[in-house]
Design a protein around this motif. Sequence first.
Motif, mmCIF file in Angstrom:
data_model
loop_
_atom_site.group_PDB
_atom_site.id
_atom_site.type_symbol
_atom_site.label_atom_id
_atom_site.label_comp_id
_atom_site.label_asym_id
_atom_site.label_seq_id
_atom_site.Cartn_x
_atom_site.Cartn_y
_atom_site.Cartn_z
ATOM 1 N N LEU A 75 -2.228 0.075 11.898
ATOM 2 C CA LEU A 75 -3.241 0.551 10.965
ATOM 3 C C LEU A 75 -2.661 0.647 9.545
ATOM 4 O O LEU A 75 -3.230 0.165 8.579
ATOM 5 N N ARG A 76 -1.487 1.265 9.464
ATOM 6 C CA ARG A 76 -0.872 1.448 8.154
ATOM 7 C C ARG A 76 -0.531 0.097 7.512
ATOM 8 O O ARG A 76 -0.802 -0.130 6.342
ATOM 9 N N HIS A 97 -3.860 -5.418 3.192
ATOM 10 C CA HIS A 97 -5.167 -6.034 3.061
ATOM 11 C C HIS A 97 -5.842 -5.895 1.717
ATOM 12 O O HIS A 97 -7.041 -6.019 1.597
ATOM 13 N N GLY A 98 -5.034 -5.603 0.719
ATOM 14 C CA GLY A 98 -5.624 -5.618 -0.620
ATOM 15 C C GLY A 98 -6.776 -4.662 -0.789
ATOM 16 O O GLY A 98 -7.790 -5.014 -1.356
ATOM 17 N N VAL A 99 -6.617 -3.464 -0.277
ATOM 18 C CA VAL A 99 -7.673 -2.483 -0.518
ATOM 19 C C VAL A 99 -7.332 -1.634 -1.743
ATOM 20 O O VAL A 99 -7.968 -0.634 -1.999
ATOM 21 N N TYR A 100 -6.324 -2.094 -2.489
ATOM 22 C CA TYR A 100 -5.959 -1.400 -3.725
ATOM 23 C C TYR A 100 -6.830 -1.937 -4.853
ATOM 24 O O TYR A 100 -6.907 -3.128 -5.070
ATOM 25 N N PHE A 101 -7.502 -1.027 -5.551
ATOM 26 C CA PHE A 101 -8.348 -1.450 -6.664
ATOM 27 C C PHE A 101 -7.553 -1.364 -7.956
ATOM 28 O O PHE A 101 -7.154 -0.266 -8.354
ATOM 29 N N THR A 102 -7.329 -2.483 -8.606
ATOM 30 C CA THR A 102 -6.650 -2.399 -9.901
ATOM 31 C C THR A 102 -7.695 -2.217 -11.001
ATOM 32 O O THR A 102 -8.831 -2.654 -10.873
ATOM 33 N N ALA A 103 -7.264 -1.576 -12.072
ATOM 34 C CA ALA A 103 -8.195 -1.223 -13.150
ATOM 35 C C ALA A 103 -8.766 -2.480 -13.809
ATOM 36 O O ALA A 103 -8.031 -3.438 -14.019
ATOM 37 N N GLY A 150 -1.928 -2.645 8.111
ATOM 38 C CA GLY A 150 -3.198 -3.285 7.751
ATOM 39 C C GLY A 150 -3.678 -2.810 6.388
ATOM 40 O O GLY A 150 -4.057 -3.606 5.537
ATOM 41 N N ILE A 151 -3.634 -1.507 6.174
ATOM 42 C CA ILE A 151 -4.088 -0.958 4.894
ATOM 43 C C ILE A 151 -3.231 -1.488 3.749
ATOM 44 O O ILE A 151 -3.717 -1.898 2.711
ATOM 45 N N ARG A 152 -1.920 -1.496 3.979
ATOM 46 C CA ARG A 152 -1.027 -1.936 2.903
ATOM 47 C C ARG A 152 -1.194 -3.414 2.610
ATOM 48 O O ARG A 152 -1.055 -3.838 1.474
#
Lengths: 256, 175
Positions: free
Chosen positions: A46-47, A53-59, A49-51
Motif C-alpha cells: 500500500l505504502r 503512483h504520482g498522487v503528489y500534487f505539485t503546485a 503504491g502511494i509513493r
Amino acid sequence: MDCKEGQRLIDGYVDGELDLVRNLGIEDHLHGCAVCSGSYQERRALRDGIRAHGVYFTAPADLRTRVQRSLRQAAGTTPARRRMPWQWIRVVAPLAAAAVVALILVPPVRGPSPESILTQEVVANHIRSLMVNHLADVPSSDEHTVKPWFNGKLDFSPPVKDLVNQGFPLIGGRLDYLNNRPVAALVYQRAKHVINVFVWPSNKNARSEAAPVTRQGYHVFHWEQAGITYWAVSDLEEGQFEKFVQLLKGQSPTTS
Amino acid sequence: MGEKDKLEHFEQAILPHLDAAYNLARWLTRNEHDAQDMVQEAYLRAFKFFDGFHGADARAWLLTIVRNTCYTWLDQNRARDMTTPFDEEIHTTEDNALNPSAMALKSSDMEMLKQSLEQLPAEFREVIVLRDLEEFSYKQIADVIDIPLGTVMSRLARARERLKRILCARLKEKP
C-alpha cells in the motif's frame, strides 16, 4: 512478542520508527507468524503504491507568482488586508490603544480608506491584465459561453451582457482576485480601449453608486445593483465610458 | 529587520516549500481552486508570524499553518468533512486482503488510489499525506497536527487500514 503487539507495531516497523529492541522483537515475530507477516507485506504494498503512483500534487505554475505578489503587497506599500480578523486581535488591540493615545496627542492623519485601497487594487488588476497578456481565460463574444464558463469556479453566477450592438463588444471573461475573494472579470472593448468589469456578490441589495474617480489616467466606476458589486475600469474617454456603464446598468444612456 | 529584508529572508526559507504546501492543501480541500486560495492565505499568515519562527524545520512549520488554514476553511464550508463517519458498506470482513505480490497496484490503479484517498476522512487523509508523500517522521507529524507522538502510529494504522478497505472494495467493483 505476540500477534496483538505485532499488529500494533507493524506501521512503526514499515515506517522505520521503532527503537532497536522493538524492531528486533517484531522481526523475530514476523519470521514465525504468517498472519502478521501477511499484514506487513500488505502495508508495504500500500505504502509503495502511494509513493509510486504520482498522487503528489505539485503546485500550478502561476501559484508562486500569485503568492509572491500577495506577499509583496503585505510587506510593502499597500497595507495588508485583514483576511481573518480574529487572528489579528492580538496585534490590533495594542495598536488600537496606541491609536487612542495618538489621537489625543497628535493631529489626525488620515490613511487611505478601504474604498480607496480597493480602487487602487481594481486599477492594478486592470493594468496587470493588459501587461501579462492575460486578458481572458475564456475569449468569447458570446454571453452564453462566457457565463457558464464561470460555473464551478465561483460561488456565484456573474451577470454577463453583450453590448456589441451598442458598440461595446464583449471579448471574454476571466477569473481574478479582488477584495480578498475570487471575482469574475468581464472584458469589453471599444476601439482599442479595453474595459474590465469586475463583479462579485454584494451584501447590500439596495442600488447605490459612487462618483467616478480617475487614477493614473484610468477611470473607475463603482456601483451596486441587485446584490452585485460592480467595478468598471478603463482608459476609455470618460463620456463614452459613462455611456457604457449606463448600458450595463440597463439604462438607456442620456444623449449628450 | 525591515519589511523588505524580512520578505527576502522569508521567501528564501519558506517559498521552496510551495509544492508541499499545495499538496497538503489540495488533499485537504480536494479541489484545485480552493487549494490555491488556502496556500496564498497560509503564506500571508506565515509571513505575519515569521518573527516567531526560529529556523528549525521550515517545511513542518509552514505545513502546520497550511493545515490550520485549511481546517478553518473546512469548518466553515464543509462541516461534514470534519466528522469521521463509519462506512458500513465497506467495512466487510470477508476476504479483502490486498494481495501484495499479485496485485502490486498497477499504474492504471492510480486514479482509483487517488479516489480512495480522497474518500478518507480528513484526519486520516492528512497523516497518510504527511507520512507517505512528504515522508515526515512521526515526530514531525505529531508537531504539525498537534497530537502526542504516541498517537501518530495508531492513527496511521487506522488510516491505512481504512484506505485498504476502500481500495479493495473499489478494486472488486472494477470490471
